[in-house]
Design a protein around this motif. Structure first.
Motif, PDB file in Angstrom:
ATOM      1  N   SER B   5       1.016  -0.984  -0.037  1.00 33.36           N
ATOM      2  CA  SER B   5      -0.019  -0.147   0.213  1.00 33.36           C
ATOM      3  C   SER B   5       0.752   1.126  -0.200  1.00 33.36           C
ATOM      4  O   SER B   5       0.582   2.099  -0.492  1.00 33.36           O
ATOM      5  CB  SER B   5      -0.858   0.333   1.400  1.00 33.36           C
ATOM      6  OG  SER B   5      -1.723  -1.072   1.192  1.00 33.36           O
ATOM      7  N   LEU B   9       0.618   4.327  -2.774  1.00 35.76           N
ATOM      8  CA  LEU B   9       0.696   5.895  -2.411  1.00 35.76           C
ATOM      9  C   LEU B   9       1.872   6.823  -2.715  1.00 35.76           C
ATOM     10  O   LEU B   9       1.183   6.683  -3.379  1.00 35.76           O
ATOM     11  CB  LEU B   9       0.286   5.841  -0.887  1.00 35.76           C
ATOM     12  CG  LEU B   9      -0.644   5.423  -0.317  1.00 35.76           C
ATOM     13  CD1 LEU B   9      -0.972   5.416   0.878  1.00 35.76           C
ATOM     14  CD2 LEU B   9      -2.661   6.165  -0.908  1.00 35.76           C
ATOM     15  N   ILE B  12       1.446   7.112  -6.814  1.00 36.43           N
ATOM     16  CA  ILE B  12       0.258   8.269  -7.191  1.00 36.43           C
ATOM     17  C   ILE B  12       0.961  10.249  -6.062  1.00 36.43           C
ATOM     18  O   ILE B  12       0.763  10.531  -7.395  1.00 36.43           O
ATOM     19  CB  ILE B  12      -0.928   7.447  -5.214  1.00 36.43           C
ATOM     20  CG1 ILE B  12      -1.107   7.044  -6.132  1.00 36.43           C
ATOM     21  CG2 ILE B  12      -1.993   9.330  -5.857  1.00 36.43           C
ATOM     22  CD1 ILE B  12      -2.389   5.800  -5.588  1.00 36.43           C
ATOM     23  N   ILE B  16       1.881  12.762  -9.239  1.00 39.33           N
ATOM     24  CA  ILE B  16       0.723  13.737  -8.857  1.00 39.33           C
ATOM     25  C   ILE B  16       2.042  15.138  -8.739  1.00 39.33           C
ATOM     26  O   ILE B  16       2.310  16.414  -9.097  1.00 39.33           O
ATOM     27  CB  ILE B  16      -0.066  14.312  -7.254  1.00 39.33           C
ATOM     28  CG1 ILE B  16      -0.979  13.001  -8.164  1.00 39.33           C
ATOM     29  CG2 ILE B  16      -0.151  15.275  -7.338  1.00 39.33           C
ATOM     30  CD1 ILE B  16      -1.932  13.173  -5.934  1.00 39.33           C
ATOM     31  N   TYR B  19       2.825  15.965 -12.108  1.00 44.76           N
ATOM     32  CA  TYR B  19       2.558  16.531 -13.311  1.00 44.76           C
ATOM     33  C   TYR B  19       2.556  18.409 -12.700  1.00 44.76           C
ATOM     34  O   TYR B  19       2.468  18.762 -13.523  1.00 44.76           O
ATOM     35  CB  TYR B  19       0.560  15.859 -12.683  1.00 44.76           C
ATOM     36  CG  TYR B  19      -0.119  16.912 -13.405  1.00 44.76           C
ATOM     37  CD1 TYR B  19       0.097  18.091 -12.115  1.00 44.76           C
ATOM     38  CD2 TYR B  19      -0.582  16.814 -14.774  1.00 44.76           C
ATOM     39  CE1 TYR B  19      -1.907  19.052 -13.245  1.00 44.76           C
ATOM     40  CE2 TYR B  19      -1.620  17.903 -15.030  1.00 44.76           C
ATOM     41  CZ  TYR B  19      -1.951  18.537 -14.236  1.00 44.76           C
ATOM     42  OH  TYR B  19      -3.188  19.785 -14.693  1.00 44.76           O
ATOM     43  N   GLN B  27       3.419  27.752 -17.590  1.00 45.62           N
ATOM     44  CA  GLN B  27       2.899  28.534 -17.180  1.00 45.62           C
ATOM     45  C   GLN B  27       4.559  30.038 -17.256  1.00 45.62           C
ATOM     46  O   GLN B  27       4.483  30.846 -16.731  1.00 45.62           O
ATOM     47  CB  GLN B  27       2.361  28.460 -15.569  1.00 45.62           C
ATOM     48  CG  GLN B  27       1.474  27.652 -16.040  1.00 45.62           C
ATOM     49  CD  GLN B  27       0.556  27.880 -14.738  1.00 45.62           C
ATOM     50  OE1 GLN B  27       0.848  28.156 -13.347  1.00 45.62           O
ATOM     51  NE2 GLN B  27      -0.578  26.879 -14.651  1.00 45.62           N
ATOM     52  N   PRO B  30       6.887  32.871 -21.704  1.00 49.67           N
ATOM     53  CA  PRO B  30       7.720  31.941 -22.728  1.00 49.67           C
ATOM     54  C   PRO B  30       9.281  32.469 -22.826  1.00 49.67           C
ATOM     55  O   PRO B  30       9.425  33.369 -22.886  1.00 49.67           O
ATOM     56  CB  PRO B  30       7.222  32.895 -24.720  1.00 49.67           C
ATOM     57  CG  PRO B  30       5.561  33.047 -24.007  1.00 49.67           C
ATOM     58  CD  PRO B  30       5.553  33.324 -21.995  1.00 49.67           C
ATOM     59  N   THR B  49       7.647  25.521 -29.163  1.00 50.20           N
ATOM     60  CA  THR B  49       7.039  24.478 -28.958  1.00 50.20           C
ATOM     61  C   THR B  49       6.951  23.451 -29.154  1.00 50.20           C
ATOM     62  O   THR B  49       6.789  22.792 -28.768  1.00 50.20           O
ATOM     63  CB  THR B  49       5.819  24.795 -28.625  1.00 50.20           C
ATOM     64  OG1 THR B  49       5.687  26.420 -27.602  1.00 50.20           O
ATOM     65  CG2 THR B  49       4.335  23.872 -27.382  1.00 50.20           C
ATOM     66  N   PHE B  50       6.538  23.341 -31.063  1.00 54.05           N
ATOM     67  CA  PHE B  50       6.383  22.028 -31.333  1.00 54.05           C
ATOM     68  C   PHE B  50       8.324  21.658 -31.788  1.00 54.05           C
ATOM     69  O   PHE B  50       8.863  20.533 -31.319  1.00 54.05           O
ATOM     70  CB  PHE B  50       5.990  22.851 -32.868  1.00 54.05           C
ATOM     71  CG  PHE B  50       4.932  23.675 -32.856  1.00 54.05           C
ATOM     72  CD1 PHE B  50       3.621  22.560 -31.546  1.00 54.05           C
ATOM     73  CD2 PHE B  50       4.455  23.645 -33.439  1.00 54.05           C
ATOM     74  CE1 PHE B  50       1.936  22.951 -31.502  1.00 54.05           C
ATOM     75  CE2 PHE B  50       2.860  24.531 -33.280  1.00 54.05           C
ATOM     76  CZ  PHE B  50       1.972  24.152 -32.480  1.00 54.05           C
ATOM     77  N   LYS B  55       6.206  19.945 -28.302  1.00 54.85           N
ATOM     78  CA  LYS B  55       4.920  18.995 -27.233  1.00 54.85           C
ATOM     79  C   LYS B  55       3.576  20.626 -28.330  1.00 54.85           C
ATOM     80  O   LYS B  55       4.077  21.121 -28.890  1.00 54.85           O
ATOM     81  CB  LYS B  55       4.897  19.149 -26.259  1.00 54.85           C
ATOM     82  CG  LYS B  55       5.335  20.371 -25.943  1.00 54.85           C
ATOM     83  CD  LYS B  55       4.976  20.277 -24.344  1.00 54.85           C
ATOM     84  CE  LYS B  55       5.610  22.063 -23.729  1.00 54.85           C
ATOM     85  NZ  LYS B  55       4.479  22.734 -23.999  1.00 54.85           N
ATOM     86  N   THR B  57       0.020  22.587 -26.950  1.00 55.87           N
ATOM     87  CA  THR B  57      -0.247  23.260 -26.149  1.00 55.87           C
ATOM     88  C   THR B  57      -1.227  23.507 -25.529  1.00 55.87           C
ATOM     89  O   THR B  57      -2.423  21.917 -26.069  1.00 55.87           O
ATOM     90  CB  THR B  57      -0.202  24.483 -26.139  1.00 55.87           C
ATOM     91  OG1 THR B  57      -1.047  25.175 -27.553  1.00 55.87           O
ATOM     92  CG2 THR B  57       1.101  25.205 -27.187  1.00 55.87           C
ATOM     93  N   ASP B  58      -2.224  24.124 -24.104  1.00 55.63           N
ATOM     94  CA  ASP B  58      -3.666  23.759 -24.661  1.00 55.63           C
ATOM     95  C   ASP B  58      -4.424  24.334 -24.813  1.00 55.63           C
ATOM     96  O   ASP B  58      -5.578  24.545 -25.447  1.00 55.63           O
ATOM     97  CB  ASP B  58      -3.938  24.749 -23.118  1.00 55.63           C
ATOM     98  CG  ASP B  58      -3.256  24.054 -21.386  1.00 55.63           C
ATOM     99  OD1 ASP B  58      -2.980  23.284 -21.115  1.00 55.63           O
ATOM    100  OD2 ASP B  58      -2.360  25.118 -20.903  1.00 55.63           O
ATOM    101  N   LEU B  59      -3.758  25.270 -26.342  1.00 56.06           N
ATOM    102  CA  LEU B  59      -4.834  25.835 -26.962  1.00 56.06           C
ATOM    103  C   LEU B  59      -4.520  24.655 -28.761  1.00 56.06           C
ATOM    104  O   LEU B  59      -6.200  25.293 -29.425  1.00 56.06           O
ATOM    105  CB  LEU B  59      -4.466  27.083 -27.462  1.00 56.06           C
ATOM    106  CG  LEU B  59      -4.338  28.197 -26.474  1.00 56.06           C
ATOM    107  CD1 LEU B  59      -3.958  29.739 -26.862  1.00 56.06           C
ATOM    108  CD2 LEU B  59      -5.880  28.177 -25.907  1.00 56.06           C
ATOM    109  N   VAL B  60      -3.427  24.590 -28.592  1.00 58.61           N
ATOM    110  CA  VAL B  60      -3.595  23.939 -30.221  1.00 58.61           C
ATOM    111  C   VAL B  60      -2.897  22.161 -29.987  1.00 58.61           C
ATOM    112  O   VAL B  60      -1.821  22.094 -29.281  1.00 58.61           O
ATOM    113  CB  VAL B  60      -2.573  23.916 -31.285  1.00 58.61           C
ATOM    114  CG1 VAL B  60      -3.376  25.472 -31.291  1.00 58.61           C
ATOM    115  CG2 VAL B  60      -1.251  25.216 -30.379  1.00 58.61           C
ATOM    116  N   PRO B  61      -3.085  21.171 -30.367  1.00 63.14           N
ATOM    117  CA  PRO B  61      -2.173  20.151 -30.439  1.00 63.14           C
ATOM    118  C   PRO B  61      -0.650  20.258 -31.188  1.00 63.14           C
ATOM    119  O   PRO B  61      -0.313  21.256 -31.990  1.00 63.14           O
ATOM    120  CB  PRO B  61      -2.909  19.627 -31.408  1.00 63.14           C
ATOM    121  CG  PRO B  61      -3.427  19.870 -32.629  1.00 63.14           C
ATOM    122  CD  PRO B  61      -4.095  21.119 -31.385  1.00 63.14           C
TER     123      PRO B  61
END
Lengths: 322, 742
Positions: B5, B9, B12, B16, B19, B27, B30, B49-50, B55, B57-61
């Motif tokens: 156990s 934990l 996990i 987190i 992440y 954030q 740039p 970024t690409f 990778k 972003t939150d806005l575009v793949p």
């Protein structure tokens, strides 16, 4: 969830509690990865497709009448607040009441309609019902033809700003005398410099939000000619722009900026910091648009988004996301 | 908590923690976002970024592939926010993208396709400068110079070469490219009047087929922008939208699809002659004619307009015939050539303009009556007269039936106003006879040349007042058989001119010309005389026409027997003065005379024989020859004078004898005035017209025949008669008996 609970069946109650919290936290962390940006949910109300050909801008009068610039067809279309067709203003041409590829528009407090008649190098003014009132020529810039792409009028209808796109400047006109009052800006990337200023929004007759397309930012200046702030910047992260096009400010001072290539509408606080991005409550993710350009948010918090290539005006109801 | 156990934990919480670490990094501001902005502003894939972080972003793949010059990227600036190409590039039709090139089209390596082999904006465009010498308004951002559409032709091969290659001409042309086209985006070459691909095609912004700068379907506006003069065929029989809507051209297009012009002509890939769009005989020897026949045949689109019967000749050289019309001529390949060219031939297209609709009134007729003639003011005679200049003088004369016989109908049932003046008598197509007559002829004579005249000049005919009756000049006779040679036209049995033909009406008359001496005189529907009356040559004041056959008779001109000199007020039996009748007509009436003998045109005088009575009609006390009345004018009768050997015209000893009743030549008979006198020649030794003065005669002239030692008088009167004959008319000198009979 059932699968994850099964191995814990033999644990103590405390152990099971700890395990459950841990699993929940993990799940929350996973959800934040998928939606790692604040969303302002926009609930879709209806679309107006009409017979637009690459529409570019939208403005909504106090009475709810929706005006859409359908520039390739040389006209402005008017619709009721529910999206029913009302009437057409103008037709292709160069005469009074006629248009040559207009792009942007605005409405004053009394409902008069102002249209940036781009290739006719002028701004035309109409009544709310579409009757021609007057035209104000936009002068050349050292021999270069003016390229008015948008107009932002004060509520009283006494003066307006014009974005002179190709000449990288903002012009202020007195409507009564039809005279150019002031000219701001020059080509460049510094404050009060522009690379293709495009659509604008005048907030509370004080702050002028100018989409500075190739500088990939929105420049905010006030009507006294003073620089206020910059919104956004180069990039594809949240709070950044690749092709900013339209801007509007809601009654709470939140600025909405469309990016035609990324296909998103981002929200910025009055200080210019990123606030959120328009989301889709159905998918729970970022709402994607196709070539979004002109924006408008009315007092009832309805968001109007013009999508140029699909030839569509989409109307949404705004809710703040978690 | 057991070990497992705790491990779970730990895992996990580590997840987190990782992440959130990652989120914080995202954030952060740039990293120098403008460092590559000027490139990445289009090269979206190259954004840090690409490209660096690999990778989304939150806005575009995440963008893994290049999208630099795909349509969406181009439009992100060309939507009016930087450059406004909404109307030109992104409106309606444009050069295809997201599609592969057509099969067989070879794309030069300089023009890249995308990974799927499709054309994209970047196939033709690049933002990185071009090897073009042209201005930004024309060539910026394209991959090669498009000077005079040279870049277009790098892919679109086989579109040049002009009509010889089945294509519309390009290069410098005669026409001025109309402002209307230029206003629609049409582009001229570097030279004025230089036609290039972009003159008709615009790669972006055309709402029309094939990226044309104007609509070319249906009414074919683009073609008419330049070829406006061809628009006359709209709504005519040659507008196949109207007459053959389902017919397809060689590209399988209906007239509506191809446009009214495209039904017959293709701009590219056409048959070489006239850029023809319809089937032609494989081995055509006369393309100009076969183009017309491609529809006007029994299996064609216009079987009802076949060339049945006899028709105007074609494939002839007008130049060789001395004609100089202001009409187009063509060679056997169907190409229009200069009139002086050796290959220049008269063809269907010489008279017909298949694009000419005729007058408004003609176009409204059902079917349209214009016949696509190249006419001025809607009058076909104006076309005929281009070649048939002399025949066109008929207009306004009594033979112009538009005014003198408006209700007359030709074989096609057309009135003169419908057929026009020429069509009254002549059919250019569909005639039943080789001479193209438009009227049914009576067929009474084996010689038909005069019978067309008789279709009108007959009882109850349109010219009933001018019917040829008895006692008229003979027809259907061969002048050669009478020892007469002439330059006047003679006609064979088919009614065609022939040197060995016979005399017809047309021998003396030219029905197209009222006055041979005054071409501009059309008569004005007045009574004619010897100067006009559609005579081929003048009869008055000079007897040119009559003299053409009756050469020796014409010597009467200017003699005392030319009454215009000696008796200008005298009148013949028709009441005509010599000026009106002409010198011949004073004594002879050609048509409808009262007398058969010699068509005598005056009242007879006294005398036993008809020949003498003719002479004495003037040589009498009350006659115009009253001063020349012989005291003795008769020879003793019934002396059985014979003249064999002296009865041959033209011989010096010619001494004719006449039948007293008929005036016919005989070999035994009485001596008449005309036995000794040739009334048409003043001086027997001078085959000339007279001096023109009323002079007193002598023994050597005075209209006497040739005097020779062998004259007939000596047979009875002996040789001395050669000296005494001059006393013949003097009673004092005469004795009761001839010297030799005593």
């Amino acid at each position: 969830m059932f699968v994850w609970h099964a191995p814990l069946l033999g644990c103590s109650r405390w152990q099971r509690s700890i395990s459950f919290v841990a699993i929940c936290l993990w799940l929350i962390a996973s959800t934040s990865t998928a939606h790692g940006v604040e969303l302002t949910m926009a609930r879709h109300l209806f679309d107006i497709k009409d017979t637009f050909n690459q529409p570019s801008d939208v403005a909504v009068a106090k009475n709810g009448t929706i005006y859409v610039v359908d520039g390739v067809k040389g006209r402005v279309q008017a619709f009721s607040s529910s999206g029913s067709y009302l009437f057409t203003i103008g037709r292709p041409g160069t005469g009074p009441g006629e248009f040559a590829f207009p792009l942007g528009m605005d409405i004053d407090e009394s409902g008069r309609v102002y249209v940036a008649d781009s290739r006719n190098h002028r701004v035309q003014i109409f009544t709310a019902k579409g009757d021609f009132i007057s035209e104000i020529p936009v002068p050349d810039n050292n021999g270069n033809k003016a390229d008015p792409t948008d107009v932002a009028v004060d509520d009283s209808g006494k003066w307006f700003f014009v974005a002179d796109n190709n000449n990288h400047r903002i012009l202020k006109f007195d409507i009564g005398s039809k005279k150019l009052v002031n000219s701001y800006g020059k080509p460049g990337a510094e404050k009060w410099e522009f690379r293709y200023p495009f659509l604008m929004h005048l907030y509370h007759n004080k702050d002028l939000y100018i989409v500075d397309v190739i500088n990939t930012r929105v420049q905010v200046v006030n009507t006294d000619g003073k620089f206020v702030t910059l919104i956004g910047g180069w990039g594809v992260e949240k709070g950044q722009f690749f092709r900013p096009k339209g801007v509007t400010v809601d009654k709470n001072g939140l600025a909405y900026v469309s990016d035609s290539y990324m296909g998103v509408v981002q929200l910025f606080n009055i200080t210019g910091t990123f606030n959120s991005v328009i989301g889709d409550p159905v998918s729970g993710g970022v709402r994607k648009f196709t070539t979004p350009v002109g924006l408008f948010v009315d007092d009832s918090m309805r968001l109007y988004v013009v999508e140029m290539l699909p030839g569509r005006l989409s109307v949404f109801s705004l809710d703040k996301a978690q | 908590m057991n070990r497992s156990s705790v491990c779970i934990l730990s895992l996990i919480f580590s997840t987190i923690l990782l992440y959130h670490t990652s989120t914080l990094a995202d954030q952060a501001p740039p990293r120098n976002p403008n460092s590559a902005k000027e490139c990445a502003i289009c090269h979206y894939r190259w954004i840090d970024t690409f490209f660096i972080d690999g990778k989304g972003t939150d806005l575009v793949p995440y963008q893994a592939t290049r999208v630099v010059a795909e349509p969406e990227m181009c439009f992100s600036c060309h939507d009016g926010s930087v450059v406004d190409s909404r109307g030109k590039v992104y409106n309606d039709h444009r050069h295809p993208i997201n599609k592969p090139p057509p099969p067989g089209m070879e794309i030069p390596a300089i023009f890249p396709l995308d990974d799927k082999g499709n054309m994209q904006c970047f196939t033709c465009h690049t933002a990185h400068g071009v090897s073009s010498e042209m201005g930004i308004e024309r060539a910026v951002f394209i991959r090669a110079s498009n000077n005079n559409s040279s870049m277009c032709m790098m892919c679109h091969k086989g579109k040049d070469g002009g009509p010889a290659a089945g294509n519309h001409p390009i290069g410098t042309i005669k026409r001025t490219i109309p402002e209307k086209m230029l206003g629609r985006g049409s582009v001229e070459g570097t030279d004025k009047k230089q036609l290039i691909c972009q003159t008709c095609h615009t790669v972006h912004g055309s709402p029309y087929d094939n990226f044309l700068v104007d609509n070319n379907r249906d009414s074919a506006q683009l073609c008419l922008d330049c070829h406006g003069e061809k628009g006359g065929l709209m709504n005519t029989g040659h507008d196949l939208r109207r007459t053959a809507a389902g017919a397809k051209n060689s590209k399988g297009q209906t007239p509506e699809q191809s446009g009214v012009c495209g039904a017959c002509h293709l701009v590219h890939g056409a048959k070489k002659a006239a850029l023809w769009a319809r089937d032609l005989p494989a081995n055509s020897k006369n393309m100009s004619q076969d183009i017309c026949i491609s529809c006007h045949n029994r299996q064609g689109l216009a079987p009802e307009k076949l060339l049945n019967g006899y028709a105007h000749p074609v494939n002839i050289s007008l130049k060789d015939k001395g004609m100089k019309p202001d009409l187009p001529v063509y060679d056997l390949k169907g190409k229009r050539v200069p009139f002086q060219s050796k290959e220049a031939l008269f063809t269907c297209l010489t008279c017909h303009d298949p694009h000419q609709g005729g007058t408004g009134g003609q176009a409204k007729m059902t079917p349209p009556r214009s016949s696509f003639l190249r006419v001025e003011g809607g009058q076909p005679e104006r076309l005929c007269r281009q070649c048939h200049v002399q025949q066109a003088r008929i207009a306004g004369s009594d033979h112009d039936l538009r005014s003198t016989g408006p209700t007359t109908k030709n074989d096609k049932g057309q009135s003169p106003l419908e057929s026009d003046v020429c069509g009254v008598c002549h059919l250019v197509h569909g005639a039943q006879t080789e001479n193209l007559w438009a009227r049914k002829v009576p067929g009474k004579s084996v010689y038909t040349a005069q019978e067309l005249c008789l279709t009108c000049h007959k009882s109850k005919g349109e010219a009933a007042k001018k019917v040829i009756g008895g006692h008229s000049h003979p027809l259907d006779i061969d002048p050669a058989k009478k020892g007469i040679s002439t330059k006047l036209p003679l006609y064979n049995k088919q009614g065609k001119k022939a040197g060995n033909g016979v005399i017809a009406c047309l021998t003396c008359h030219d029905p197209h010309q009222w006055n041979p001496q005054k071409p501009g005189d059309h008569g004005g529907n007045t009574e004619g005389n010897a100067e006009n009356s559609f005579l081929r040559l003048e009869v008055a004041p000079r007897p040119v026409l009559c003299g053409n056959c009756h050469g020796t008779k014409a010597y009467v001109e200017k003699t005392d027997h030319d009454l215009s000199i000696t008796a200008p007020t005298a009148k013949n039996i028709l009441g005509q003065t010599p000026a009106e009748s002409g010198v011949c007509g004073v004594c002879h009436i050609i048509h409808n005379g009262k007398n058969k003998v010699r068509l005598w045109g005056r009242d007879y005088g006294i005398g036993k024989g008809v020949m003498d009575r003719m002479c004495n009609s003037c040589h009498s006390e009350a006659g115009s020859g009253g001063s020349k009345v012989p005291k003795v004018s008769t020879h003793p009768e019934k002396q059985l004078i014979a003249n064999p050997g002296r009865n041959i015209k033209g011989k010096p000893n010619y001494f004719p004898l006449f039948n007293n009743a008929t005036g016919a030549y005989v070999t035994v008979g009485d001596i008449a005035c005309a036995s000794c006198h040739d009334v048409h020649q003043w001086d027997p030794k001078k085959a000339l017209k007279g001096p023109g003065t009323n002079s007193e005669g002598r023994v050597v002239n005075s209209f006497l025949r040739m005097q020779t030692y062998n004259m007939i008088c000596k047979d009875c009167h002996g040789l001395d008669s050669l000296f005494r004959f001059k006393y013949y008319h003097d009673s004092k000198q005469r004795k009761s008996q001839p010297a030799t009979i005593k």
